[in-house]
Design a protein around this motif. Structure first.
Motif, mmCIF file in Angstrom:
data_model
loop_
_atom_site.group_PDB
_atom_site.id
_atom_site.type_symbol
_atom_site.label_atom_id
_atom_site.label_comp_id
_atom_site.label_asym_id
_atom_site.label_seq_id
_atom_site.Cartn_x
_atom_site.Cartn_y
_atom_site.Cartn_z
ATOM 1 N N LYS A 72 0.827 -1.203 0.000
ATOM 2 C CA LYS A 72 0.000 0.000 0.000
ATOM 3 C C LYS A 72 0.867 1.262 0.000
ATOM 4 O O LYS A 72 0.551 2.253 -0.672
ATOM 5 N N ILE A 73 1.950 1.236 0.763
ATOM 6 C CA ILE A 73 2.862 2.388 0.798
ATOM 7 C C ILE A 73 3.467 2.621 -0.583
ATOM 8 O O ILE A 73 3.533 3.755 -1.075
ATOM 9 N N ALA A 74 3.886 1.527 -1.231
ATOM 10 C CA ALA A 74 4.461 1.623 -2.574
ATOM 11 C C ALA A 74 3.442 2.188 -3.557
ATOM 12 O O ALA A 74 3.782 3.012 -4.420
ATOM 13 N N ALA A 75 2.189 1.771 -3.420
ATOM 14 C CA ALA A 75 1.130 2.252 -4.310
ATOM 15 C C ALA A 75 0.927 3.761 -4.155
ATOM 16 O O ALA A 75 0.718 4.481 -5.137
ATOM 17 N N LYS A 76 1.006 4.249 -2.914
ATOM 18 C CA LYS A 76 0.849 5.682 -2.672
ATOM 19 C C LYS A 76 2.002 6.474 -3.288
ATOM 20 O O LYS A 76 1.835 7.656 -3.621
ATOM 21 N N LEU A 77 3.160 5.829 -3.423
ATOM 22 C CA LEU A 77 4.308 6.482 -4.057
ATOM 23 C C LEU A 77 4.260 6.342 -5.580
ATOM 24 O O LEU A 77 5.138 6.849 -6.281
ATOM 25 N N GLY A 78 3.248 5.611 -6.070
ATOM 26 C CA GLY A 78 3.060 5.494 -7.513
ATOM 27 C C GLY A 78 3.643 4.244 -8.139
ATOM 28 O O GLY A 78 3.802 4.182 -9.357
ATOM 29 N N PHE A 79 3.924 3.217 -7.326
ATOM 30 C CA PHE A 79 4.540 1.993 -7.840
ATOM 31 C C PHE A 79 3.633 0.777 -7.619
ATOM 32 O O PHE A 79 3.007 0.649 -6.574
ATOM 33 N N VAL A 80 3.616 -0.096 -8.608
ATOM 34 C CA VAL A 80 2.912 -1.370 -8.482
ATOM 35 C C VAL A 80 3.931 -2.416 -8.036
ATOM 36 O O VAL A 80 4.851 -2.750 -8.779
ATOM 37 N N SER A 81 3.789 -2.911 -6.829
ATOM 38 C CA SER A 81 4.748 -3.878 -6.284
ATOM 39 C C SER A 81 4.170 -5.283 -6.331
ATOM 40 O O SER A 81 2.974 -5.485 -6.543
ATOM 41 N N GLN A 82 5.035 -6.249 -6.115
ATOM 42 C CA GLN A 82 4.628 -7.659 -6.129
ATOM 43 C C GLN A 82 5.110 -8.340 -4.856
ATOM 44 O O GLN A 82 6.276 -8.192 -4.465
ATOM 45 N N ILE A 83 4.204 -9.073 -4.214
ATOM 46 C CA ILE A 83 4.576 -9.862 -3.031
ATOM 47 C C ILE A 83 4.876 -11.284 -3.481
ATOM 48 O O ILE A 83 4.062 -11.930 -4.134
ATOM 49 N N ILE A 84 6.072 -11.774 -3.137
ATOM 50 C CA ILE A 84 6.445 -13.153 -3.469
ATOM 51 C C ILE A 84 6.763 -13.886 -2.163
ATOM 52 O O ILE A 84 7.620 -13.458 -1.389
ATOM 53 N N LYS A 85 6.050 -14.981 -1.931
ATOM 54 C CA LYS A 85 6.259 -15.762 -0.713
ATOM 55 C C LYS A 85 7.303 -16.850 -0.942
ATOM 56 O O LYS A 85 7.320 -17.496 -1.992
ATOM 57 N N ILE A 86 8.170 -17.028 0.048
ATOM 58 C CA ILE A 86 9.141 -18.120 -0.006
ATOM 59 C C ILE A 86 8.386 -19.426 0.228
ATOM 60 O O ILE A 86 7.657 -19.573 1.214
ATOM 61 N N LYS A 87 8.571 -20.368 -0.669
ATOM 62 C CA LYS A 87 7.779 -21.599 -0.618
ATOM 63 C C LYS A 87 8.345 -22.632 0.359
ATOM 64 O O LYS A 87 7.589 -23.303 1.061
ATOM 65 N N ASP A 88 9.673 -22.774 0.390
ATOM 66 C CA ASP A 88 10.218 -23.798 1.282
ATOM 67 C C ASP A 88 10.285 -23.285 2.713
ATOM 68 O O ASP A 88 10.283 -22.086 2.967
ATOM 69 N N LYS A 89 10.346 -24.198 3.660
ATOM 70 C CA LYS A 89 10.319 -23.858 5.077
ATOM 71 C C LYS A 89 11.711 -23.946 5.692
ATOM 72 O O LYS A 89 12.504 -24.831 5.364
ATOM 73 N N TYR A 90 11.974 -23.022 6.609
ATOM 74 C CA TYR A 90 13.246 -23.054 7.356
ATOM 75 C C TYR A 90 13.240 -24.256 8.297
ATOM 76 O O TYR A 90 12.253 -24.510 8.991
ATOM 77 N N THR A 91 14.343 -24.981 8.317
ATOM 78 C CA THR A 91 14.453 -26.154 9.197
ATOM 79 C C THR A 91 15.578 -26.003 10.218
ATOM 80 O O THR A 91 15.367 -26.203 11.413
ATOM 81 N N SER A 92 16.779 -25.643 9.756
ATOM 82 C CA SER A 92 17.901 -25.516 10.690
ATOM 83 C C SER A 92 18.977 -24.622 10.086
ATOM 84 O O SER A 92 18.914 -24.248 8.919
ATOM 85 N N GLY A 93 19.975 -24.303 10.915
ATOM 86 C CA GLY A 93 21.088 -23.483 10.449
ATOM 87 C C GLY A 93 20.872 -22.004 10.748
ATOM 88 O O GLY A 93 19.976 -21.624 11.506
ATOM 89 N N ASN A 94 21.709 -21.160 10.157
ATOM 90 C CA ASN A 94 21.647 -19.716 10.354
ATOM 91 C C ASN A 94 20.384 -19.155 9.695
ATOM 92 O O ASN A 94 20.262 -19.140 8.470
ATOM 93 N N LEU A 95 19.448 -18.704 10.507
ATOM 94 C CA LEU A 95 18.146 -18.264 10.000
ATOM 95 C C LEU A 95 18.272 -17.073 9.056
ATOM 96 O O LEU A 95 17.667 -17.048 7.978
ATOM 97 N N GLN A 96 19.043 -16.064 9.451
ATOM 98 C CA GLN A 96 19.164 -14.867 8.623
ATOM 99 C C GLN A 96 19.859 -15.168 7.300
ATOM 100 O O GLN A 96 19.516 -14.598 6.263
ATOM 101 N N ASN A 97 20.830 -16.079 7.342
ATOM 102 C CA ASN A 97 21.509 -16.463 6.107
ATOM 103 C C ASN A 97 20.558 -17.237 5.191
ATOM 104 O O ASN A 97 20.564 -17.042 3.966
ATOM 105 N N TRP A 98 19.751 -18.098 5.777
ATOM 106 C CA TRP A 98 18.738 -18.846 5.017
ATOM 107 C C TRP A 98 17.800 -17.870 4.297
ATOM 108 O O TRP A 98 17.517 -18.015 3.105
ATOM 109 N N ALA A 99 17.324 -16.859 5.038
ATOM 110 C CA ALA A 99 16.399 -15.879 4.471
ATOM 111 C C ALA A 99 17.091 -15.035 3.399
ATOM 112 O O ALA A 99 16.505 -14.742 2.355
ATOM 113 N N ARG A 100 18.340 -14.653 3.661
ATOM 114 C CA ARG A 100 19.080 -13.804 2.721
ATOM 115 C C ARG A 100 19.273 -14.504 1.379
ATOM 116 O O ARG A 100 19.077 -13.902 0.320
#
Length: 208
Positions: A72-100
């Motif tokens: 919604k914030i992006a739309a107010k600035l005049g941009f059409v954004s896209q939300i993409i969900k990560i499909k696989d699930k975190y299981t173990s290891g460095n969480l932030q590195n997994w997400a990055r």
């Protein structure tokens, strides 16, 4: 408006007229970055297409709500954004590195599809934190350079035009312009290395 940005960007931007994939977390840095790209389009005739991408990691209950707010914030600035969900699930290891890694792969795929550069909102404080963390890990001299303004992921150019701008300058700008942003609670969770490093650097600065 022009004077606001002239005072912050005293050198030529790394952004050219190529298409841009913007990593949009919804936090103050990425929202400021999107506002800056809007400024380039309005005042400097930026001709490339802009693809703001919101990656929903699905790691927190509120992540979907935050993604929708960011959209919604992006739309107010005049941009059409896209939300993409990560499909696989975190299981173990460095969480932030997994997400990055998964966030990087998503941005790379969108950039490749649209012949675009990737632009990210890392700013001055991020660079200092990265240098500190690498110093604590006894990195070599190359590692102590920190984050670079222009790098590559395979053949895709990655731009970080905010590296000379401090966090407080970004927050002050957004406050003056009454531009909303999302606050990620994980940025205050001390189990993460970057959050701990941020606290140490703050204490060092306060006691210098």
């Amino acid at each position: 408006m022009i004077n606001d940005f002239k005072s912050l960007f005293n050198q030529n931007s790394t952004i050219t007229n190529n298409n841009l994939v913007v990593g949009l977390s919804g936090g103050p840095d990425s929202i400021f970055l999107l506002f800056y790209i809007k400024y380039l389009k309005e005042h400097f005739g930026f001709l490339g297409s802009v693809y703001p991408i919101i990656v929903d990691h699905g790691l927190r209950i509120e992540s979907n709500k935050e993604a929708l707010k960011t959209k919604k914030i992006a739309a107010k600035l005049g941009f059409v954004s896209q939300i993409i969900k990560i499909k696989d699930k975190y299981t173990s290891g460095n969480l932030q590195n997994w997400a990055r890694i998964r966030r990087r792969d998503i941005l790379y795929n969108v950039a490749q599809k649209n012949s675009a550069d990737i632009v990210l909102g890392h700013q001055y404080d991020d660079k200092i934190e990265t240098i500190y963390m690498r110093l604590m890990k006894s990195s070599g001299f190359d590692g102590l350079i920190g984050i670079k303004e222009v790098t590559k992921w395979k053949e895709i150019k990655v731009l970080r035009p905010l590296l000379k701008i401090k966090k407080k300058e970004i927050l002050n700008f957004l406050t003056r312009k009454k531009i909303p942003y999302v606050t990620d609670k994980s940025n205050f969770d001390y189990k993460f290395e970057r959050v701990k490093s941020r606290k140490v650097l703050k204490l060092l600065k306060e006691n210098e």
